[in-house]
Design a protein around this motif. Structure first.
Motif, mmCIF file in Angstrom:
data_model
loop_
_atom_site.group_PDB
_atom_site.id
_atom_site.type_symbol
_atom_site.label_atom_id
_atom_site.label_comp_id
_atom_site.label_asym_id
_atom_site.label_seq_id
_atom_site.Cartn_x
_atom_site.Cartn_y
_atom_site.Cartn_z
ATOM 1 N N GLY A 6 0.822 -1.203 0.000
ATOM 2 C CA GLY A 6 0.000 0.000 0.000
ATOM 3 C C GLY A 6 0.856 1.253 0.000
ATOM 4 O O GLY A 6 2.064 1.210 -0.160
ATOM 5 N N GLY A 7 0.206 2.373 0.190
ATOM 6 C CA GLY A 7 0.923 3.637 0.256
ATOM 7 C C GLY A 7 1.340 4.147 -1.097
ATOM 8 O O GLY A 7 0.792 3.783 -2.133
ATOM 9 N N ARG A 8 2.352 5.016 -1.103
ATOM 10 C CA ARG A 8 2.794 5.703 -2.317
ATOM 11 C C ARG A 8 3.235 4.747 -3.409
ATOM 12 O O ARG A 8 3.077 5.011 -4.585
ATOM 13 N N SER A 9 3.814 3.620 -3.057
ATOM 14 C CA SER A 9 4.322 2.684 -4.065
ATOM 15 C C SER A 9 3.266 1.690 -4.525
ATOM 16 O O SER A 9 3.555 0.790 -5.288
ATOM 17 N N SER A 10 2.047 1.840 -4.058
ATOM 18 C CA SER A 10 1.001 0.886 -4.386
ATOM 19 C C SER A 10 0.510 1.034 -5.814
ATOM 20 O O SER A 10 0.400 2.133 -6.346
ATOM 21 N N ALA A 11 0.186 -0.097 -6.409
ATOM 22 C CA ALA A 11 -0.434 -0.072 -7.734
ATOM 23 C C ALA A 11 -1.830 0.525 -7.665
ATOM 24 O O ALA A 11 -2.427 0.831 -8.686
ATOM 25 N N ARG A 12 -2.353 0.718 -6.448
ATOM 26 C CA ARG A 12 -3.667 1.348 -6.301
ATOM 27 C C ARG A 12 -3.658 2.793 -6.788
ATOM 28 O O ARG A 12 -4.698 3.389 -6.973
ATOM 29 N N LEU A 13 -2.497 3.359 -6.987
ATOM 30 C CA LEU A 13 -2.429 4.704 -7.569
ATOM 31 C C LEU A 13 -2.800 4.680 -9.042
ATOM 32 O O LEU A 13 -3.057 5.722 -9.636
ATOM 33 N N THR A 14 -2.827 3.498 -9.637
ATOM 34 C CA THR A 14 -3.167 3.377 -11.056
ATOM 35 C C THR A 14 -4.587 3.853 -11.330
ATOM 36 O O THR A 14 -4.837 4.534 -12.323
ATOM 37 N N SER A 84 5.060 -13.911 -13.582
ATOM 38 C CA SER A 84 4.495 -12.790 -14.317
ATOM 39 C C SER A 84 5.523 -12.305 -15.341
ATOM 40 O O SER A 84 6.631 -12.838 -15.400
ATOM 41 N N CYS A 85 5.149 -11.314 -16.127
ATOM 42 C CA CYS A 85 6.071 -10.751 -17.110
ATOM 43 C C CYS A 85 5.727 -9.288 -17.331
ATOM 44 O O CYS A 85 4.704 -8.798 -16.865
ATOM 45 N N GLY A 86 6.567 -8.618 -18.071
ATOM 46 C CA GLY A 86 6.324 -7.228 -18.427
ATOM 47 C C GLY A 86 5.709 -7.119 -19.802
ATOM 48 O O GLY A 86 5.498 -8.116 -20.494
ATOM 49 N N ALA A 87 5.428 -5.889 -20.197
ATOM 50 C CA ALA A 87 4.834 -5.646 -21.504
ATOM 51 C C ALA A 87 5.379 -4.342 -22.066
ATOM 52 O O ALA A 87 5.854 -3.482 -21.326
ATOM 53 N N ARG A 88 5.313 -4.226 -23.376
ATOM 54 C CA ARG A 88 5.673 -2.984 -24.060
ATOM 55 C C ARG A 88 4.386 -2.427 -24.649
ATOM 56 O O ARG A 88 3.621 -3.145 -25.285
ATOM 57 N N ALA A 115 6.266 12.412 -16.965
ATOM 58 C CA ALA A 115 5.003 11.880 -16.453
ATOM 59 C C ALA A 115 4.990 10.353 -16.472
ATOM 60 O O ALA A 115 4.571 9.712 -15.503
ATOM 61 N N MET A 116 5.465 9.758 -17.564
ATOM 62 C CA MET A 116 5.454 8.296 -17.671
ATOM 63 C C MET A 116 6.365 7.648 -16.641
ATOM 64 O O MET A 116 6.029 6.624 -16.055
ATOM 65 N N MET A 117 7.528 8.227 -16.418
ATOM 66 C CA MET A 117 8.468 7.646 -15.457
ATOM 67 C C MET A 117 7.982 7.795 -14.019
ATOM 68 O O MET A 117 8.498 7.145 -13.118
ATOM 69 N N GLY A 118 6.968 8.628 -13.788
ATOM 70 C CA GLY A 118 6.362 8.736 -12.466
ATOM 71 C C GLY A 118 5.426 7.577 -12.148
ATOM 72 O O GLY A 118 5.015 7.409 -11.005
ATOM 73 N N ILE A 119 5.091 6.773 -13.152
ATOM 74 C CA ILE A 119 4.238 5.600 -12.944
ATOM 75 C C ILE A 119 5.134 4.445 -12.496
ATOM 76 O O ILE A 119 6.130 4.140 -13.156
ATOM 77 N N ASN A 120 4.783 3.817 -11.394
ATOM 78 C CA ASN A 120 5.662 2.818 -10.780
ATOM 79 C C ASN A 120 6.089 1.700 -11.724
ATOM 80 O O ASN A 120 7.232 1.259 -11.682
ATOM 81 N N ALA A 121 5.204 1.220 -12.567
ATOM 82 C CA ALA A 121 5.531 0.076 -13.417
ATOM 83 C C ALA A 121 6.384 0.440 -14.623
ATOM 84 O O ALA A 121 6.980 -0.436 -15.243
ATOM 85 N N VAL A 122 6.463 1.711 -14.981
ATOM 86 C CA VAL A 122 7.190 2.124 -16.175
ATOM 87 C C VAL A 122 8.690 2.124 -15.903
ATOM 88 O O VAL A 122 9.155 2.701 -14.937
ATOM 89 N N LYS A 123 9.436 1.468 -16.768
ATOM 90 C CA LYS A 123 10.892 1.373 -16.619
ATOM 91 C C LYS A 123 11.648 1.986 -17.775
ATOM 92 O O LYS A 123 12.860 2.030 -17.774
#
Length: 153
Positions: A6-14, A84-88, A115-123
């Motif tokens: 939870g918290g700031r690093s949570s995917a719930r921010l999505t 699991s895996c990632g996606a492009r 903006a995109m790099m602020g999303i946790n899953a974006v690398k």
């Protein structure tokens, strides 16, 4: 920091990001005629060829192909393995006004990457030819030099 998640690093921010994006997308389309589209172009090590934007809303992967059976099989194998895996993802913007943004640090490309790099899953973020441009020669990829008339009176 709560070890349970939870918290700031949570995917719930999505969820709020998606909601805000949907409102912005509609507003920009209605007010300025801009169009934004996205699709998945790779899942794990499976490259997804582009067939048509028409396929994207008709499958759970948002893939631009008619047949997603290979993607379904891959996801099922991952699920059974507990993995699991990632996606492009490919995102396109159409009908953008020329000159949007500032000329240096606040230019549109920089703001999008920020903006995109602020999303946790974006690398990673690629714009235009992205990292493939290192293989392009300047005569093919670079902006041409030309004289621009200015009104300095």
């Amino acid at each position: 920091r709560d070890p349970r998640g939870g918290g700031r690093s949570s995917a719930r921010l999505t969820a709020p990001m998606v909601g805000a994006g949907a409102v912005a997308k509609k507003w920009l389309r209605e007010k300025y005629g801009m169009q934004f589209r996205g699709c998945m172009t790779q899942m794990g090590d499976i490259q997804i060829p582009f067939e048509s934007w028409d396929h994207v809303p008709h499958n759970p992967f948002f893939a631009p192909v008619a047949d997603v059976s290979a993607l379904e099989d891959y996801m099922e194998a991952l699920r059974k393995a507990g993995d699991s895996c990632g996606a492009r993802i490919r995102v396109t913007a159409s009908n953008m006004p020329a000159g949007l943004g500032e000329p240096l640090f606040d230019k549109l490309d920089a703001d999008i990457a920020y903006a995109m790099m602020g999303i946790n899953a974006v690398k990673g973020v690629e714009i235009g030819a992205g990292f493939a441009c290192v293989a392009h020669r300047g005569t093919l990829h670079g902006d041409g030099l030309c004289l621009v008339a200015t009104n300095q009176g």
